[in-house]
Design a protein around this motif. Structure first.
Motif, PDB file in Angstrom:
ATOM      1  N   ARG A  45      27.453  37.221  36.783  1.00 31.52           N
ATOM      2  CA  ARG A  45      28.067  36.205  37.643  1.00 31.52           C
ATOM      3  C   ARG A  45      29.575  36.146  37.449  1.00 31.52           C
ATOM      4  N   LEU A  46      30.038  36.237  36.213  1.00 34.15           N
ATOM      5  CA  LEU A  46      31.478  36.211  35.956  1.00 34.15           C
ATOM      6  C   LEU A  46      32.171  37.405  36.612  1.00 34.15           C
ATOM      7  N   ILE A  47      31.556  38.575  36.518  1.00 32.87           N
ATOM      8  CA  ILE A  47      32.133  39.768  37.138  1.00 32.87           C
ATOM      9  C   ILE A  47      32.165  39.618  38.649  1.00 32.87           C
ATOM     10  N   ILE A  48      31.069  39.159  39.237  1.00 32.72           N
ATOM     11  CA  ILE A  48      31.014  39.000  40.695  1.00 32.72           C
ATOM     12  C   ILE A  48      31.985  37.927  41.163  1.00 32.72           C
ATOM     13  N   GLU A  49      32.065  36.832  40.459  1.00 33.27           N
ATOM     14  CA  GLU A  49      33.007  35.776  40.861  1.00 33.27           C
ATOM     15  C   GLU A  49      34.444  36.286  40.841  1.00 33.27           C
ATOM     16  N   GLY A  50      34.821  37.018  39.803  1.00 30.18           N
ATOM     17  CA  GLY A  50      36.181  37.546  39.733  1.00 30.18           C
ATOM     18  C   GLY A  50      36.456  38.578  40.802  1.00 30.18           C
ATOM     19  N   ALA A  51      35.522  39.512  40.991  1.00 30.46           N
ATOM     20  CA  ALA A  51      35.731  40.591  41.964  1.00 30.46           C
ATOM     21  C   ALA A  51      35.732  40.070  43.397  1.00 30.46           C
ATOM     22  N   THR A  52      34.896  39.081  43.693  1.00 29.91           N
ATOM     23  CA  THR A  52      34.862  38.546  45.056  1.00 29.91           C
ATOM     24  C   THR A  52      36.099  37.706  45.368  1.00 29.91           C
ATOM     25  N   GLN A  53      36.671  37.090  44.361  1.00 27.84           N
ATOM     26  CA  GLN A  53      37.923  36.373  44.588  1.00 27.84           C
ATOM     27  C   GLN A  53      39.041  37.334  44.975  1.00 27.84           C
ATOM     28  N   VAL A  54      39.051  38.502  44.342  1.00 26.83           N
ATOM     29  CA  VAL A  54      40.023  39.534  44.722  1.00 26.83           C
ATOM     30  C   VAL A  54      39.769  39.978  46.159  1.00 26.83           C
ATOM     31  N   LEU A 101      29.379  47.332  48.044  1.00 26.40           N
ATOM     32  CA  LEU A 101      28.989  45.944  48.313  1.00 26.40           C
ATOM     33  C   LEU A 101      30.120  44.946  48.123  1.00 26.40           C
ATOM     34  N   VAL A 102      30.905  45.143  47.079  1.00 30.54           N
ATOM     35  CA  VAL A 102      31.897  44.132  46.699  1.00 30.54           C
ATOM     36  C   VAL A 102      33.266  44.564  47.188  1.00 30.54           C
ATOM     37  N   ASN A 103      33.624  44.118  48.383  1.00 32.54           N
ATOM     38  CA  ASN A 103      34.903  44.509  48.971  1.00 32.54           C
ATOM     39  C   ASN A 103      35.302  43.533  50.066  1.00 32.54           C
ATOM     40  N   SER A 104      36.546  43.645  50.501  1.00 31.72           N
ATOM     41  CA  SER A 104      37.079  42.700  51.484  1.00 31.72           C
ATOM     42  C   SER A 104      36.422  42.851  52.852  1.00 31.72           C
ATOM     43  N   HIS A 105      35.940  44.064  53.174  1.00 27.19           N
ATOM     44  CA  HIS A 105      35.304  44.263  54.468  1.00 27.19           C
ATOM     45  C   HIS A 105      33.974  43.511  54.533  1.00 27.19           C
ATOM     46  N   THR A 106      33.174  43.570  53.463  1.00 27.18           N
ATOM     47  CA  THR A 106      31.922  42.816  53.422  1.00 27.18           C
ATOM     48  C   THR A 106      32.204  41.318  53.448  1.00 27.18           C
ATOM     49  N   TYR A 107      33.268  40.904  52.761  1.00 29.18           N
ATOM     50  CA  TYR A 107      33.697  39.501  52.816  1.00 29.18           C
ATOM     51  C   TYR A 107      33.998  39.090  54.259  1.00 29.18           C
ATOM     52  N   ASP A 108      34.753  39.921  54.980  1.00 30.34           N
ATOM     53  CA  ASP A 108      35.082  39.623  56.370  1.00 30.34           C
ATOM     54  C   ASP A 108      33.823  39.498  57.222  1.00 30.34           C
ATOM     55  N   MET A 139      31.395  31.135  50.280  1.00 34.34           N
ATOM     56  CA  MET A 139      31.714  32.068  49.195  1.00 34.34           C
ATOM     57  C   MET A 139      30.562  32.117  48.190  1.00 34.34           C
ATOM     58  N   THR A 140      30.006  30.957  47.865  1.00 38.08           N
ATOM     59  CA  THR A 140      28.906  30.906  46.907  1.00 38.08           C
ATOM     60  C   THR A 140      27.685  31.647  47.419  1.00 38.08           C
ATOM     61  N   HIS A 141      27.382  31.498  48.710  1.00 37.47           N
ATOM     62  CA  HIS A 141      26.243  32.198  49.306  1.00 37.47           C
ATOM     63  C   HIS A 141      26.446  33.709  49.191  1.00 37.47           C
ATOM     64  N   TRP A 142      27.641  34.164  49.498  1.00 33.59           N
ATOM     65  CA  TRP A 142      27.934  35.600  49.408  1.00 33.59           C
ATOM     66  C   TRP A 142      27.804  36.093  47.972  1.00 33.59           C
ATOM     67  N   GLN A 143      28.358  35.336  47.036  1.00 33.16           N
ATOM     68  CA  GLN A 143      28.276  35.736  45.634  1.00 33.16           C
ATOM     69  C   GLN A 143      26.830  35.794  45.150  1.00 33.16           C
ATOM     70  N   ASP A 144      26.027  34.779  45.500  1.00 29.66           N
ATOM     71  CA  ASP A 144      24.618  34.763  45.081  1.00 29.66           C
ATOM     72  C   ASP A 144      23.855  35.956  45.653  1.00 29.66           C
ATOM     73  N   TRP A 145      24.156  36.298  46.900  1.00 29.89           N
ATOM     74  CA  TRP A 145      23.515  37.446  47.553  1.00 29.89           C
ATOM     75  C   TRP A 145      23.859  38.742  46.826  1.00 29.89           C
ATOM     76  N   LEU A 146      25.130  38.887  46.465  1.00 28.96           N
ATOM     77  CA  LEU A 146      25.566  40.074  45.740  1.00 28.96           C
ATOM     78  C   LEU A 146      24.899  40.158  44.370  1.00 28.96           C
ATOM     79  N   ILE A 147      24.819  39.056  43.670  1.00 28.67           N
ATOM     80  CA  ILE A 147      24.200  39.038  42.352  1.00 28.67           C
ATOM     81  C   ILE A 147      22.739  39.448  42.439  1.00 28.67           C
TER      82      ILE A 147
END
Length: 217
Positions: free
Chosen positions: A106-115, A180-187, A197-205
């Motif tokens: 979770r810590l890794i995903i939270e940091g990477a998704t913020q970027v 999976l973890v990139n700005s395009h998937t975020y968009d 953001m939380t929904h996206w992070q939970d899905w990635l995890i």
């Protein structure tokens, strides 16, 4: 971007500080204008006007508009102008020290998704610019390579004390994280589909737990 000569005297340190402040002001002006107007329509003169400096100052510090775009990308990736690589940031060190595997992920995903979220607007500008500007295309390729190397380091943190799922290689794990973890998937999911953001992070995890480690939370 050219770095100023470090001053050893008090006057030299003041000049260095002013030069750094000016560079940061130019980069921040570039970020704003690239996102508001696009890369191609944004001129060096416009950036100079926005930053309150002379165009000659920009050419002396950066050389080209493409160098300003590269510096703008560096700033948005890091979140500040502290000269630390992403893998040297505090959130990565905190994750590396975490003993609980699920909490570590979770810590890794939270940091990477913020970027990813922070860089998404500028990377969209870069993709648009790449249609006509070879320099923008090259910068995107360089960014892909750098992000892949960085995320390789993040995956190494995850697998230091965990075994990957049977049949999953380290290379496959890194490529999965990269895809999976990139700005395009975020968009796609947050900006366009309205996920939080939380929904996206939970899905990635959930995906990464299952695909890389064969477990679920």
């Amino acid at each position: 971007m050219r770095e100023p000569v470090k001053g050893t005297s008090e006057a030299g340190r003041r000049r260095e500080s002013r030069a750094r402040d000016t560079r940061l002001r130019v980069i921040e002006a570039g970020v704003r204008l690239f996102i508001e107007r696009g890369y191609v329509p944004t001129t060096v003169q416009a950036i100079a006007d926005e930053a309150g400096v002379a165009p000659a100052t920009i050419y002396q510090a950066f050389g080209t508009k493409q160098a300003i775009l590269a510096a703008a990308l560096d700033l948005t990736i890091a979140g500040d102008d502290t000269p630390l690589a992403l893998l040297q940031r505090g959130w990565v060190a905190k994750a590396a020290q975490e003993q609980d595997a699920h909490r570590q992920l979770r810590l890794i995903i939270e940091g990477a998704t913020q970027v990813a979220a922070r860089t998404a607007p500028l990377k969209a500008v870069m993709r648009d610019a790449a249609a006509t500007d070879p320099a923008a295309r090259e910068l995107i390729l360089q960014d892909h390579e750098r992000r892949h190397r960085t995320q390789e380091g993040l995956v190494d943190v995850l697998i230091e004390h965990r075994r990957l799922r049977a049949g999953t290689s380290r290379s496959r794990a890194v490529d999965t994280f990269f895809a999976l973890v990139n700005s395009h998937t975020y968009d796609l999911l947050v900006t366009q589909r309205g996920w939080t953001m939380t929904h996206w992070q939970d899905w990635l995890i959930d995906l990464i737990e299952h695909d890389l480690f064969g477990t679920t939370i």
